[in-house]
Design a protein around this motif. Structure first.
Motif, PDB file in Angstrom:
ATOM      1  N   GLY A 268       6.126   7.358   2.462  1.00 33.11           N
ATOM      2  CA  GLY A 268       6.915   8.042   1.444  1.00 33.11           C
ATOM      3  C   GLY A 268       8.167   8.677   2.027  1.00 33.11           C
ATOM      4  N   SER A 269       9.240   8.653   1.274  1.00 33.07           N
ATOM      5  CA  SER A 269      10.531   9.145   1.769  1.00 33.07           C
ATOM      6  C   SER A 269      10.813  10.595   1.399  1.00 33.07           C
ATOM      7  N   VAL A 270       9.913  11.222   0.639  1.00 31.08           N
ATOM      8  CA  VAL A 270      10.122  12.606   0.209  1.00 31.08           C
ATOM      9  C   VAL A 270       9.245  13.520   1.054  1.00 31.08           C
ATOM     10  N   SER A 271       9.836  14.577   1.604  1.00 33.53           N
ATOM     11  CA  SER A 271       9.080  15.526   2.431  1.00 33.53           C
ATOM     12  C   SER A 271       8.723  16.760   1.634  1.00 33.53           C
ATOM     13  N   GLU A 272       7.487  17.205   1.805  1.00 30.36           N
ATOM     14  CA  GLU A 272       7.025  18.484   1.267  1.00 30.36           C
ATOM     15  C   GLU A 272       6.467  19.238   2.470  1.00 30.36           C
ATOM     16  N   GLY A 273       7.343  20.010   3.135  1.00 27.71           N
ATOM     17  CA  GLY A 273       6.972  20.581   4.424  1.00 27.71           C
ATOM     18  C   GLY A 273       6.821  19.442   5.421  1.00 27.71           C
ATOM     19  N   SER A 274       5.681  19.355   6.050  1.00 26.19           N
ATOM     20  CA  SER A 274       5.430  18.271   7.002  1.00 26.19           C
ATOM     21  C   SER A 274       4.742  17.080   6.335  1.00 26.19           C
ATOM     22  N   GLN A 275       4.459  17.191   5.051  1.00 27.21           N
ATOM     23  CA  GLN A 275       3.746  16.126   4.347  1.00 27.21           C
ATOM     24  C   GLN A 275       4.728  15.180   3.664  1.00 27.21           C
ATOM     25  N   ARG A 276       4.364  13.893   3.671  1.00 27.84           N
ATOM     26  CA  ARG A 276       5.208  12.882   3.047  1.00 27.84           C
ATOM     27  C   ARG A 276       4.627  12.464   1.706  1.00 27.84           C
ATOM     28  N   ARG A 277       5.527  12.148   0.767  1.00 27.65           N
ATOM     29  CA  ARG A 277       5.163  11.725  -0.584  1.00 27.65           C
ATOM     30  C   ARG A 277       6.173  10.673  -1.040  1.00 27.65           C
ATOM     31  N   PHE A 278       5.916  10.116  -2.223  1.00 26.18           N
ATOM     32  CA  PHE A 278       6.824   9.107  -2.770  1.00 26.18           C
ATOM     33  C   PHE A 278       7.764   9.669  -3.823  1.00 26.18           C
ATOM     34  N   PHE A 279       7.475  10.868  -4.323  1.00 20.17           N
ATOM     35  CA  PHE A 279       8.365  11.520  -5.275  1.00 20.17           C
ATOM     36  C   PHE A 279       8.130  13.029  -5.168  1.00 20.17           C
ATOM     37  N   ALA A 280       9.054  13.798  -5.739  1.00 21.46           N
ATOM     38  CA  ALA A 280       9.023  15.256  -5.617  1.00 21.46           C
ATOM     39  C   ALA A 280       7.731  15.846  -6.185  1.00 21.46           C
TER      40      ALA A 280
ATOM     41  N   GLN B 204      13.524   7.522  -7.923  1.00 22.69           N
ATOM     42  CA  GLN B 204      12.767   7.046  -6.757  1.00 22.69           C
ATOM     43  C   GLN B 204      12.165   5.665  -7.007  1.00 22.69           C
ATOM     44  N   THR B 205      11.564   5.464  -8.185  1.00 21.26           N
ATOM     45  CA  THR B 205      10.929   4.172  -8.466  1.00 21.26           C
ATOM     46  C   THR B 205      11.968   3.062  -8.623  1.00 21.26           C
ATOM     47  N   THR B 206      13.073   3.353  -9.288  1.00 21.13           N
ATOM     48  CA  THR B 206      14.135   2.352  -9.463  1.00 21.13           C
ATOM     49  C   THR B 206      14.733   1.956  -8.123  1.00 21.13           C
ATOM     50  N   GLN B 207      15.047   2.954  -7.316  1.00 27.09           N
ATOM     51  CA  GLN B 207      15.641   2.691  -6.007  1.00 27.09           C
ATOM     52  C   GLN B 207      14.681   1.893  -5.127  1.00 27.09           C
ATOM     53  N   PHE B 208      13.404   2.264  -5.157  1.00 22.14           N
ATOM     54  CA  PHE B 208      12.417   1.551  -4.352  1.00 22.14           C
ATOM     55  C   PHE B 208      12.328   0.087  -4.779  1.00 22.14           C
ATOM     56  N   PHE B 209      12.269  -0.159  -6.070  1.00 22.90           N
ATOM     57  CA  PHE B 209      12.162  -1.526  -6.562  1.00 22.90           C
ATOM     58  C   PHE B 209      13.366  -2.355  -6.124  1.00 22.90           C
TER      59      PHE B 209
ATOM     60  N   ALA C 168       0.826  -1.203   0.000  1.00 22.16           N
ATOM     61  CA  ALA C 168       0.000   0.000   0.000  1.00 22.16           C
ATOM     62  C   ALA C 168       0.864   1.260   0.000  1.00 22.16           C
ATOM     63  N   PHE C 169       0.401   2.262  -0.771  1.00 18.77           N
ATOM     64  CA  PHE C 169       1.125   3.521  -0.949  1.00 18.77           C
ATOM     65  C   PHE C 169       0.151   4.676  -0.720  1.00 18.77           C
ATOM     66  N   HIS C 170       0.399   5.474   0.301  1.00 15.51           N
ATOM     67  CA  HIS C 170      -0.512   6.552   0.692  1.00 15.51           C
ATOM     68  C   HIS C 170      -0.460   7.740  -0.269  1.00 15.51           C
ATOM     69  N   GLY C 171      -1.378   8.670  -0.068  1.00 10.29           N
ATOM     70  CA  GLY C 171      -1.397   9.916  -0.829  1.00 10.29           C
ATOM     71  C   GLY C 171      -0.565  10.984  -0.141  1.00 10.29           C
ATOM     72  N   THR C 172      -0.376  12.126  -0.800  1.00 10.46           N
ATOM     73  CA  THR C 172       0.383  13.235  -0.217  1.00 10.46           C
ATOM     74  C   THR C 172      -0.217  13.624   1.128  1.00 10.46           C
ATOM     75  N   GLY C 173       0.647  13.692   2.137  1.00 15.53           N
ATOM     76  CA  GLY C 173       0.192  14.064   3.473  1.00 15.53           C
ATOM     77  C   GLY C 173      -0.312  12.892   4.282  1.00 15.53           C
ATOM     78  N   GLY C 174      -0.438  11.717   3.656  1.00 17.80           N
ATOM     79  CA  GLY C 174      -0.862  10.533   4.384  1.00 17.80           C
ATOM     80  C   GLY C 174       0.324   9.879   5.065  1.00 17.80           C
ATOM     81  N   ASN C 175       0.091   8.672   5.558  1.00 21.65           N
ATOM     82  CA  ASN C 175       1.177   7.915   6.170  1.00 21.65           C
ATOM     83  C   ASN C 175       0.946   6.426   5.919  1.00 21.65           C
ATOM     84  N   GLU C 176       1.796   5.618   6.508  1.00 20.17           N
ATOM     85  CA  GLU C 176       1.734   4.190   6.254  1.00 20.17           C
ATOM     86  C   GLU C 176       0.463   3.529   6.791  1.00 20.17           C
ATOM     87  N   TYR C 177      -0.340   4.262   7.536  1.00 16.96           N
ATOM     88  CA  TYR C 177      -1.591   3.721   8.087  1.00 16.96           C
ATOM     89  C   TYR C 177      -2.829   4.177   7.314  1.00 16.96           C
ATOM     90  N   GLN C 178      -2.670   5.042   6.327  1.00 14.14           N
ATOM     91  CA  GLN C 178      -3.806   5.657   5.629  1.00 14.14           C
ATOM     92  C   GLN C 178      -4.736   4.643   4.973  1.00 14.14           C
TER      93      GLN C 178
END
Length: 193
Positions: free
Chosen positions: A46-58, A73-78, A17-27
């Motif tokens: 997600g490992s990318v921060s946008e302020g206090s929000q987490r995402r999977f890519f910029a 990001q996708t290559t490294q994750f895989f 499972a992959f959350h949306g922007t601002g979500g977390n691993e429990y979303q």
């Protein structure tokens, strides 16, 4: 990348499972529990921060992907995360909401047969480049009132996906850019067909 893991009743099925922007691993925990109650669950933060929000890519720049960063990001994750887990299970299911759904599309660009089932909740039609075909079943949800992932773009994305993934189904919902109980019910019905 941080993640939450929950062992399921069966060792055969794994949901990633992959959350949306601002979500977390429990979303998406409740959604996954409703759709796949017996499965093991691996939910990523997600490992990318946008302020206090987490995402999977910029974040997008003028509505466009930073393609080099997205691919990295996708290559490294895989290579660093996914390969470790997917080899242990017979059935792999990917589910992502918004930013997480877009991230899954990046994984499908590189590895069309990465999963048996893919559920894309309110993805955006960014510039994707698919070059492999696969029989993976893809379910894509679009909200008729969604002002972030536009319904027309969802329809176009569905048609683009069908060229490489013929088992792609779009599910149109009444809502906006949120996950609703009716949407989960609609997905559940399609999964049962």
């Amino acid at each position: 990348m941080d993640y939450f893991f929950q062992e399921g009743a069966t060792q055969q099925q794994l949901v990633l499972a992959f959350h949306g922007t601002g979500g977390n691993e429990y979303q998406l925990l409740t959604t996954v529990a409703e759709l796949f109650p017996q499965a093991s669950l691996l939910s990523f933060l997600g490992s990318v921060s946008e302020g206090s929000q987490r995402r999977f890519f910029a974040p997008l720049i003028d509505g466009q992907l930073n393609r080099q960063e997205f691919d990295q990001q996708t290559t490294q994750f895989f290579q660093e995360e996914l390969l470790t887990f997917i080899q242990k299970y017979q059935e792999i299911i990917l589910i992502g909401y918004s930013n997480g759904a877009n991230f899954i599309l990046g994984l499908l660009e590189q590895h069309a047969d990465i999963a048996d089932t893919v559920i894309l909740l309110h993805p955006s039609r960014l510039v994707y480049s698919f070059n492999q075909s696969s029989e993976v079943k893809i379910y894509l949800t679009v909200g008729a009132q969604d002002n972030i992932s536009l319904p027309g773009d969802g329809l176009k994305l569905t048609e683009e996906l069908k060229q490489f993934f013929p088992n792609t189904t779009m599910i149109l919902t009444d809502g906006g850019h949120q996950l609703t109980e009716q949407e989960v019910n609609d997905i559940q019905k399609r999964l049962g067909e």
